[in-house]
Every structure is written in C-alpha cells, then in structure tokens.
Scaffold this motif. Structure first.
Motif, PDB file in Angstrom:
ATOM      1  N   TYR A  89      -7.927 -11.570   1.852  1.00  0.00           N
ATOM      2  CA  TYR A  89      -7.381 -10.309   1.375  1.00  0.00           C
ATOM      3  C   TYR A  89      -6.086  -9.984   2.110  1.00  0.00           C
ATOM      4  CZ  TYR A  89      -9.592  -8.370   5.559  1.00  0.00           C
ATOM      5  OH  TYR A  89      -9.962  -8.117   6.855  1.00  0.00           O
ATOM      6  N   PHE A  90      -5.400  -8.998   1.594  1.00  0.00           N
ATOM      7  CA  PHE A  90      -4.139  -8.537   2.155  1.00  0.00           C
ATOM      8  C   PHE A  90      -4.321  -7.074   2.538  1.00  0.00           C
ATOM      9  CE2 PHE A  90      -3.260 -11.979  -0.682  1.00  0.00           C
ATOM     10  CZ  PHE A  90      -2.255 -12.698  -0.068  1.00  0.00           C
ATOM     11  N   GLU A  91      -3.984  -6.757   3.773  1.00  0.00           N
ATOM     12  CA  GLU A  91      -4.129  -5.392   4.271  1.00  0.00           C
ATOM     13  C   GLU A  91      -2.746  -4.746   4.391  1.00  0.00           C
ATOM     14  OE1 GLU A  91      -5.624  -3.032   8.270  1.00  0.00           O
ATOM     15  OE2 GLU A  91      -5.949  -5.180   8.109  1.00  0.00           O
ATOM     16  N   LEU A  92      -2.571  -3.610   3.736  1.00  0.00           N
ATOM     17  CA  LEU A  92      -1.328  -2.854   3.845  1.00  0.00           C
ATOM     18  C   LEU A  92      -1.288  -2.197   5.216  1.00  0.00           C
ATOM     19  CD1 LEU A  92       1.235  -1.684   2.413  1.00  0.00           C
ATOM     20  CD2 LEU A  92      -0.203   0.250   1.747  1.00  0.00           C
ATOM     21  N   VAL A  93      -0.269  -2.517   6.017  1.00  0.00           N
ATOM     22  CA  VAL A  93      -0.179  -1.970   7.371  1.00  0.00           C
ATOM     23  C   VAL A  93       1.034  -1.069   7.584  1.00  0.00           C
ATOM     24  CG1 VAL A  93      -1.539  -3.784   8.463  1.00  0.00           C
ATOM     25  CG2 VAL A  93       0.931  -4.082   8.232  1.00  0.00           C
ATOM     26  N   LYS A  94       2.023  -1.163   6.742  1.00  0.00           N
ATOM     27  CA  LYS A  94       3.224  -0.333   6.875  1.00  0.00           C
ATOM     28  C   LYS A  94       3.786  -0.040   5.490  1.00  0.00           C
ATOM     29  CE  LYS A  94       3.897  -0.558  11.426  1.00  0.00           C
ATOM     30  NZ  LYS A  94       4.010   0.505  12.315  1.00  0.00           N
ATOM     31  N   ASP A  96       3.272   3.678   5.388  1.00  0.00           N
ATOM     32  CA  ASP A  96       2.489   4.893   5.594  1.00  0.00           C
ATOM     33  C   ASP A  96       1.507   5.128   4.443  1.00  0.00           C
ATOM     34  OD1 ASP A  96       4.067   5.782   3.447  1.00  0.00           O
ATOM     35  OD2 ASP A  96       5.401   6.919   4.724  1.00  0.00           O
ATOM     36  N   GLN A  97       0.884   6.316   4.448  1.00  0.00           N
ATOM     37  CA  GLN A  97      -0.115   6.651   3.442  1.00  0.00           C
ATOM     38  C   GLN A  97       0.498   6.779   2.043  1.00  0.00           C
ATOM     39  OE1 GLN A  97      -2.632   9.938   4.448  1.00  0.00           O
ATOM     40  NE2 GLN A  97      -3.817   9.767   2.581  1.00  0.00           N
ATOM     41  N   TRP A  98       1.765   7.154   1.938  1.00  0.00           N
ATOM     42  CA  TRP A  98       2.390   7.267   0.621  1.00  0.00           C
ATOM     43  C   TRP A  98       2.501   5.905  -0.050  1.00  0.00           C
ATOM     44  CZ3 TRP A  98       2.215  11.530  -1.854  1.00  0.00           C
ATOM     45  CH2 TRP A  98       2.189  12.735  -1.162  1.00  0.00           C
ATOM     46  N   ALA A  99       2.688   4.867   0.736  1.00  0.00           N
ATOM     47  CA  ALA A  99       2.704   3.509   0.182  1.00  0.00           C
ATOM     48  C   ALA A  99       1.318   3.160  -0.354  1.00  0.00           C
ATOM     49  CB  ALA A  99       3.140   2.506   1.239  1.00  0.00           C
ATOM     50  N   ALA A 100       0.269   3.518   0.396  1.00  0.00           N
ATOM     51  CA  ALA A 100      -1.102   3.249  -0.049  1.00  0.00           C
ATOM     52  C   ALA A 100      -1.437   4.048  -1.309  1.00  0.00           C
ATOM     53  CB  ALA A 100      -2.084   3.574   1.072  1.00  0.00           C
ATOM     54  N   ARG A 101      -0.910   5.243  -1.424  1.00  0.00           N
ATOM     55  CA  ARG A 101      -1.129   6.075  -2.618  1.00  0.00           C
ATOM     56  C   ARG A 101      -0.386   5.473  -3.820  1.00  0.00           C
ATOM     57  NH1 ARG A 101      -3.419  10.825  -2.646  1.00  0.00           N
ATOM     58  NH2 ARG A 101      -3.168  11.062  -0.417  1.00  0.00           N
ATOM     59  N   ALA A 102       0.855   5.051  -3.606  1.00  0.00           N
ATOM     60  CA  ALA A 102       1.633   4.427  -4.683  1.00  0.00           C
ATOM     61  C   ALA A 102       1.000   3.102  -5.095  1.00  0.00           C
ATOM     62  CB  ALA A 102       3.079   4.216  -4.243  1.00  0.00           C
ATOM     63  N   LEU A 103       0.495   2.359  -4.135  1.00  0.00           N
ATOM     64  CA  LEU A 103      -0.181   1.095  -4.422  1.00  0.00           C
ATOM     65  C   LEU A 103      -1.401   1.351  -5.309  1.00  0.00           C
ATOM     66  CD1 LEU A 103      -0.363  -1.941  -3.912  1.00  0.00           C
ATOM     67  CD2 LEU A 103      -1.575  -1.431  -1.789  1.00  0.00           C
ATOM     68  N   ASN A 104      -2.160   2.381  -5.003  1.00  0.00           N
ATOM     69  CA  ASN A 104      -3.305   2.744  -5.829  1.00  0.00           C
ATOM     70  C   ASN A 104      -2.861   3.104  -7.245  1.00  0.00           C
ATOM     71  OD1 ASN A 104      -6.179   3.300  -6.155  1.00  0.00           O
ATOM     72  ND2 ASN A 104      -5.554   5.432  -6.342  1.00  0.00           N
ATOM     73  N   TYR A 105      -1.747   3.808  -7.342  1.00  0.00           N
ATOM     74  CA  TYR A 105      -1.248   4.194  -8.667  1.00  0.00           C
ATOM     75  C   TYR A 105      -0.801   2.966  -9.468  1.00  0.00           C
ATOM     76  CZ  TYR A 105       1.104   6.691 -12.360  1.00  0.00           C
ATOM     77  OH  TYR A 105       1.478   7.154 -13.596  1.00  0.00           O
TER      78      TYR A 105
END
Length: 152
Positions: A89-94, A96-105
């Motif tokens: 798997y690939f873990e998003l580390v940088k 921030d949380q907005w990147a994780a939110r956009a990734l989810n979108y």
C-alpha cells in the motif's frame, strides 16, 4: 565474503539510497491555486533541485478538485510505499489533511472523509491523472529477522 560483511555492504548501500531518497522530499508545498497561476509551476526539493509540475496534471487537478478547495489543497502529494508479507500500500504522509480530503474526493467522490492509505490500483489511477504532482518514497526496514530478510 562472510555473511556479516555482505550484510554490511547491503546495509551501507540501502542507507545511501535512503539519504538520496530524503533529498527528494519537497522543501515547500504550494496550493493548487498558486500553482495554476505560476508561469513555471513547481516546488524546490530538499536537494535544492526544482521539481516542475506538468500543466496538464494541474488542469486535471483543477477539474477534479472542487474550486473552493484550490487554495487549501497543496502539492506535491508525498506517499511512502510500504510492503508487509501480504499487503502492499501507499501511505499519504505530506502535506496535510486537505490533501487526504482531496484524495478521498478524487477516489471516492466524497468530501466528508479523508484517505491516508491507498492500494496499488488506486495509485495507478492517481498517477494516470497527476503523474508529476505525486512523489513516492520507499520504506526500508533493515531491522528484520532472518526469515523476513529472506522474503524481501
């Protein structure tokens, strides 16, 4: 060559590769809005090199990420590739949380959640959309037992 000396050679080589990999980490992150308005969009890496972003990748991000997030979502997205005995798997580390939110979108069409880990097929989808906006680093685990070392 003894097993100990071979292990030292491998360890030294991996450590050198790890140091080079750390040089690929961005020194800065810029918002999608900022990048879309730059003549030469990109960021500086720890090594001092400039990492350029492809305008097509930025336009893909513009079309897939809602306009009201363009000032909040920063690039590049930095992932660490991890592998256990069964899972990859690939873990998003940088950044921030907005990147994780956009990734989810982008992956799920949902703005309400966050995604911090993705599988290989999801990474392939991301790379087809934003190839230059993503940096993937490898996770080295040199503290393995002899059974795990044989598998790697």
């Amino acid at each position: 060559m003894s097993l100990d000396s071979m292990w030292r050679v491998i360890y030294t080589k991996v450590k050198r590769e790890e140091m080079m990999s750390r040089q690929s980490i961005p020194r800065e992150y810029k918002s999608l809005y900022e990048l879309l308005n730059m003549e030469k969009p990109g960021v500086f890496l720890q090594s001092g090199l400039f990492h350029s972003f492809d305008k097509n990748d930025l336009n893909n991000a513009r079309s897939l990420i809602p306009w009201y997030l363009h000032r909040l979502v920063k690039f590049p997205w930095v992932f660490i590739y991890r592998k256990s005995s069964v899972l990859r798997y690939f873990e998003l580390v940088k950044p921030d949380q907005w990147a994780a939110r956009a990734l989810n979108y982008v992956l799920n069409g949902d703005l309400g959640g966050v995604v911090w880990e993705i599988n290989e097929s999801q990474m392939m989808k991301l790379l087809s959309l934003f190839k230059t906006l993503i940096i993937v680093l490898l996770n080295y685990n040199l503290e393995m037992g002899s059974e795990e070392a044989a598998e790697t």
